[in-house]
Structure formats: structure tokens, C-alpha cells
Enzyme design. Sequence first.
Site, short mmCIF file in Angstrom:
data_model
loop_
_atom_site.label_atom_id
_atom_site.label_comp_id
_atom_site.label_asym_id
_atom_site.label_seq_id
_atom_site.Cartn_x
_atom_site.Cartn_y
_atom_site.Cartn_z
N LYS A 12 0.58 -0.97 0.32
CA LYS A 12 0.33 0.19 -0.39
C LYS A 12 0.51 1.12 -0.44
CE LYS A 12 -4.25 -1.66 1.12
NZ LYS A 12 -4.49 -2.66 -0.09
N THR A 34 -9.81 -0.89 -5.49
CA THR A 34 -10.57 -1.57 -3.92
C THR A 34 -10.91 -0.33 -3.74
OG1 THR A 34 -8.07 -2.69 -3.57
CG2 THR A 34 -9.84 -3.98 -4.73
N GLY A 35 -11.58 -1.02 -2.37
CA GLY A 35 -11.72 -0.33 -0.72
C GLY A 35 -10.88 0.89 -0.35
N THR A 36 -9.95 -0.38 0.18
CA THR A 36 -8.75 0.03 1.07
C THR A 36 -8.12 1.45 0.20
OG1 THR A 36 -9.56 -0.88 3.03
CG2 THR A 36 -7.57 -0.46 3.37
N THR A 37 -7.27 0.20 -0.77
CA THR A 37 -6.08 1.25 -1.39
C THR A 37 -7.11 2.28 -2.02
OG1 THR A 37 -4.73 -1.19 -2.12
CG2 THR A 37 -4.71 0.76 -3.80
N SER A 54 -14.13 -4.11 -0.87
CA SER A 54 -12.25 -4.35 -0.32
C SER A 54 -12.07 -5.46 -1.26
CB SER A 54 -12.31 -4.05 1.46
OG SER A 54 -11.46 -4.84 1.55
N GLY A 55 -11.09 -6.44 -1.31
CA GLY A 55 -10.54 -7.05 -2.46
C GLY A 55 -10.86 -8.25 -1.72
N ASP A 60 -11.46 -7.31 -5.72
CA ASP A 60 -10.79 -7.67 -7.10
C ASP A 60 -11.99 -8.40 -7.79
OD1 ASP A 60 -9.07 -7.85 -4.73
OD2 ASP A 60 -8.75 -9.31 -4.46
#
Length: 99
Positions: A12, A34-37, A54-55, A60
Site C-alpha cells: 500500500k 479496491t476499497g482500502t487502497t 475491499s479486495g 478484486d
Amino acid sequence: MNIALIAHDQKKDDIIRFSIAYKHILQKHKLYATGTTGKLISEATGLNIHRFQSGPLGGDQQIGAMIAKNEIKQKQPHSHSAPYSFAALVTHDHHPLLL
């Protein structure tokens, strides 16, 4: 051009540094992550990013669906030539481009 930015947890920081360094280029394109990234990149750069789940929760697969529909072309960096270890996925007007 559609660009999806994806990074595993241990990468990250790399993708954030990449996004800061190339913000002037990335801001000209439609960005997906993706969510967090996506959250981390957006917070660090102010870039507008469409965030999927999120992945592990399906993000993904959501990006994979865009690849399957040829909305984004998958490009895996070669470890000997890529300065960062994450995938940058792109397409331009449904014609694939490779980074």
C-alpha cells in the site's frame, strides 16, 4: 482511459507513493480501486477514485468483471522492470494499452 489501482497490504505504501508522484497524470483519467487502497490513495492525493468493495469482500472480482468486459486491460508489471510491485490496469476507449 480507465485505470485500476490495486495493492496488497504490504504494498500500500508503494502505490501511495506512486500515486503521489504521478498525480498529475492520474488526475486526467477515470480511476478505480479496491476499497482500502482507493481510500488511502484518495486521502493522500485528493484524487477522485471510484472505490469498489475491499479486495477480500469482492472488490478484486468487481475489477475482474471490468477486465472481462474489456473495460480495463490487465497488465502485470515485470519484476525486473517495474519500480513498484502492484498492478496498474488500463484501457483507452476500449482499446488496450500496456504500461
